[in-house]
Structures are given as C-alpha cells and as structure tokens.
Scaffold this motif. Structure first.
Motif, mmCIF file in Angstrom:
data_model
loop_
_atom_site.group_PDB
_atom_site.id
_atom_site.type_symbol
_atom_site.label_atom_id
_atom_site.label_comp_id
_atom_site.label_asym_id
_atom_site.label_seq_id
_atom_site.Cartn_x
_atom_site.Cartn_y
_atom_site.Cartn_z
ATOM 1 N N SER A 98 32.989 -3.610 -24.232
ATOM 2 C CA SER A 98 32.367 -4.241 -23.077
ATOM 3 C C SER A 98 31.184 -5.087 -23.468
ATOM 4 C CB SER A 98 31.921 -3.161 -22.101
ATOM 5 O OG SER A 98 31.010 -2.291 -22.722
ATOM 6 N N CYS A 104 30.810 -9.489 -23.495
ATOM 7 C CA CYS A 104 29.780 -10.329 -22.935
ATOM 8 C C CYS A 104 28.976 -10.984 -24.032
ATOM 9 C CB CYS A 104 28.855 -9.499 -22.040
ATOM 10 S SG CYS A 104 29.680 -8.949 -20.564
ATOM 11 N N LEU A 164 38.504 -8.189 -20.846
ATOM 12 C CA LEU A 164 38.119 -7.275 -19.781
ATOM 13 C C LEU A 164 39.277 -6.976 -18.861
ATOM 14 C CD1 LEU A 164 34.573 -8.398 -18.791
ATOM 15 C CD2 LEU A 164 35.315 -6.290 -19.883
ATOM 16 N N LYS A 212 27.957 0.163 -15.124
ATOM 17 C CA LYS A 212 29.112 -0.479 -15.743
ATOM 18 C C LYS A 212 29.630 -1.643 -14.922
ATOM 19 C CE LYS A 212 32.208 2.415 -17.306
ATOM 20 N NZ LYS A 212 33.111 3.584 -17.308
ATOM 21 N N CYS A 213 29.217 -1.679 -13.713
ATOM 22 C CA CYS A 213 29.703 -2.749 -12.850
ATOM 23 C C CYS A 213 29.102 -4.101 -13.211
ATOM 24 C CB CYS A 213 29.377 -2.431 -11.397
ATOM 25 S SG CYS A 213 30.093 -0.905 -10.823
ATOM 26 N N ARG A 223 27.609 -6.830 -15.980
ATOM 27 C CA ARG A 223 27.736 -7.251 -17.353
ATOM 28 C C ARG A 223 26.776 -8.381 -17.645
ATOM 29 N NH1 ARG A 223 32.529 -5.462 -19.491
ATOM 30 N NH2 ARG A 223 32.498 -3.231 -19.135
ATOM 31 N N HIS A 272 31.229 -7.143 -13.037
ATOM 32 C CA HIS A 272 32.499 -6.892 -13.712
ATOM 33 C C HIS A 272 33.616 -7.044 -12.707
ATOM 34 C CE1 HIS A 272 35.675 -5.238 -16.028
ATOM 35 N NE2 HIS A 272 34.893 -4.722 -16.966
ATOM 36 N N TRP A 288 33.680 -13.707 -16.021
ATOM 37 C CA TRP A 288 34.149 -13.657 -17.400
ATOM 38 C C TRP A 288 35.295 -14.609 -17.613
ATOM 39 C CZ3 TRP A 288 32.296 -9.662 -14.715
ATOM 40 C CH2 TRP A 288 31.229 -8.990 -15.295
#
Length: 382
Positions: free
Chosen positions: A26, A30, A49, A192-193, A195, A214, A332
């Motif tokens: 992860s 990024c 991702l 984690k949501c 990035r 994310h 992303w």
DNA sequence: TTCCAGGTAAACACTT
DNA sequence: AAAGTGTTTACCTGGA
C-alpha cells in the motif's frame, strides 16, 4: 471472529496498528505513483490497488443489477432534495448554497458554507450556544477527511486543505483546541482508507503530500457516512431481512475486505442500530471530543449535515455515472475506469438507494436525543 | 467484563 | 531554526 458494531467503522480507522503489514504494497503504491496536483483527477496511474483486495474475491458474489426502478437514481435525487426541505427553511437555505448537485463547493473559503449557514442558523451570533455550526460535527474524523477529499476537484488534498475544508464546513473547529489537527493527521496516517500520494515533481508547493481516499474504501466510507448521517433512522427502519446474527459473518467485513460491497451485502438492512448520537458539545473548548461518533445533532444541524452528506453522495453518484472519459478516475488512477465503474456502480446505486431510504425515514424523524451522556461523564470525571 | 472503534496527546523524524 | 507534516505509541472513553 468479531463483529464490527458499526458495520464499517471498524476498519475505517486503523483496525490494526500495522497497516503496512496488512497491506504490503500500500505504501509502495502511493509512494511509487505521483499525483500531479492539477492533473490528478484525470491521470490514471498504474496501481495494484485494485488488484490487491485484502481478502481477494473468494466467496463474494458480485452485485447484480436489480430492477431498473431501484437502480434508477433519478428518484434518489428527487428524494434527497425533497427531504432536505423537510428540515424546514434551514434545510433549503443550507443545502442550496453548500454545494451544487455535483458537489462542488460553491465558493471557497467559508463564504458558501459558513456565512450562509451562519446567517440562517446562528443569526449572526458567532459562538452562540445554540449555533449548530459551532456544534461538534456528528462525523468521525475519518468521515470528515473523506468528505473533504471527495469534495475536492482532484479527489486529493494536502493536509492543510483538509484542515481548511473542515474549518470551513465545521466552524466548530475554529474555536476548538488545535489538537484536532493532530487527530486529522493521525487519522490520515493510521486509517487504511486514506492514502498518501506524492505531489508531482516541480509542483512542490507547500509541504507534505496529497491525500486521497482509497477507492476500495469509498463504499465503506460512504456507508459509514450515511450511517452517521442517519443514525436514528433505525427508529423507524424495519429491516427487510433477518438481523445479523452471530453465526452470520459480518457483511460489512466483506464489504471492507472486498472493497466493493455486493448487492447481497448492501441489500441487507443498513446497520442503523448505532445510536451514536448522544451529545453535541456547544463549547469546543470545554469538550475536547472534537468530532465524534458519539455526538448528536441538534435539530438545526441535521439539515445542514444532510446537505453536506447528501451532496457528497450526489457528487459521487454523479461522478460514477457521468460520461466515460479520461477523468473517470480514482485518485490512484485505476487502469480501467470502465471496469471500475462496472464494479462500483451497482454498489453505489445500492448505497444511494439506502441513503434515500434513510432520508425517507428521516423525514419522519425529529432528532431529539437526550442530553449528553458522554460529556457529562467526562465533565464529571474531570 | 472484554473487545473494539474512535479521540486525544505526545514524541519523534523528516521536510520545507 | 522554525513550522509543518507524517508516523507511531499510549491512553482513555463509550458502545456492543
């Protein structure tokens, strides 16, 4: 193993301290990809991702389109807008100027939100105890950040702009101790949501990186948003299906792990059981729980929240349903916008349906939760 | 009672 | 050097 009571908030904030260990790539993703500040929205970046779903795809049935009536979102917008009006004059005055239907902030820096709402609610008495704008936001920091990022044209914001957005939309923080900024950063790092994407070279104006949501957690965040947005809807909500039991795996877990919820998952009863509307601190200096999942909205604030959240929902929906072009992006830059749309649309539709349903229920709900439990406890303990 | 989510504070390293 | 940013750890509270 365990259920997340929120249905989704569980994973939103770093479920485990070692997110790097959980999602090994992860950071690398990024780090590897740079997000041109201005072009971030339209420059798909190769990323893994969309392939590194934490739990793979086993056991999850992909959503299938339901009947057209339900997936047709026109009614949703109508419902959303109509329900806004149910909040009274404020609802209209708030929802209007906040964002247009596409979610863009009507004017930067506080004029659209702060001033318009202030005039309609606080009657020019900043800091007034009854000023809902000075009330504690009914959203967790995760959701505040999510909203901020989603509302940005490029779907990515530097920390500073996230601060700004929060300040702009929730003036509560303007008078709150500065610790909330730490909390924001803490959330960005831990959650984690979110990035981090590097600013493109040559555009290194300012410090830090850009932050975006994310893609796989978008539905999760959206649902969390709705959940905190309409937490009381459970009062009137009658689940169409049997309630989740200990024997049944947490659906949201699937949603989270998959990144995309399935029709089956979403079709189940929205977990509206969360009664995290407890108190609104009117004085941010007294109550250091800046944001909260344990906060209730004042009736005046409800329409405002609806406006923000619902415009966000509309915004997301608009994006995903909009004409396919190169700007059909994720922060992303999912390689295949088409694929992403195909996967997410049913899910988004589902969420929007839920949101509309919640709104319909909300229409009959006058939020009137009791006074603070938490604050009183806090105050007592101090 | 236990577990978990979320909030908060603090320390530290790094960057601008 | 100062300020901002990012990460990490620890602790607390409330809810399930």
């Amino acid at each position: 193993m365990h259920e997340y009571p929120l249905g989704l908030m569980g994973p939103i904030i770093g479920m485990s301290p070692d997110k790097k260990a959980e999602s090994p790539g992860s950071q690398g993703v990024c780090g590897a990809g740079t997000l041109p500040e201005a072009e971030s929205a339209s420059s798909p970046m190769a990323t893994s991702l969309d392939r590194i779903g934490p739990a793979g795809v086993a056991g999850v049935s992909r959503a299938e389109p339901e009947d057209d009536e339900l997936t047709n979102l026109n009614w949703l917008h109508e419902n959303l807008l109509q329900n806004f009006t149910l909040g009274g004059p404020e609802a209209q005055s708030c929802s209007g100027p906040l964002f247009d239907i596409e979610g863009s902030i009507s004017s930067p820096h506080g004029h659209s939100l702060s001033s318009s709402s202030s005039s309609s609610v606080s009657s020019g008495s900043p800091g007034s105890e009854r000023d809902p704008l000075k009330s504690k936001p009914p959203f967790s920091f995760s959701l505040l950040i999510y909203m901020a990022i989603e509302q940005s044209p490029s779907k990515s914001l530097p920390v500073k702009d996230i601060y700004g957005w929060i300040l702009e939309h929730f003036p509560y923080f303007s008078s709150a101790p500065t610790g909330w900024k730490n909390s924001v950063r803490h959330n960005l790092s831990l959650n984690k949501c979110f990035r981090k994407v590097e600013r493109s070279l040559g555009k290194t104006n300012g410090k830090g990186s850009l932050w975006c949501v994310h893609p796989e957690f978008r539905p999760t965040l959206m649902q969390a948003l709705k959940k905190q947005h309409f937490p009381n809807a459970h009062a009137l909500y009658t689940p169409p299906a049997s309630p989740p039991s200990a024997s049944s795996p947490p659906r949201h877990l699937f949603t989270l792990e998959q990144g995309y919820s399935t029709k089956g998952d979403q079709e189940g009863p929205i977990d509206l059981s969360r009664r995290d509307l407890v108190v609104v601190s009117r004085d941010p200096k007294q109550d250091h729980t800046y944001s909260s999942s344990s906060v209730s909205r004042s009736p005046q604030q409800m329409p405002r929240c609806q406006a923000v959240v619902s415009s966000l929902i509309a915004h997301v929906e608009q994006e995903r349903r909009g004409p396919a072009h190169s700007s059909d992006y994720t922060p992303w830059g999912h390689p295949s916008g088409k694929r992403a749309r195909q996967e997410s649309r049913p899910e988004v539709d589902e969420e929007l349906k839920e949101a509309a349903g919640s709104l319909l229920h909300l229409a009959g709900i006058c939020t009137s939760l009791g006074a603070s439990k938490r604050k009183s406890r806090k105050l007592n303990s101090k």
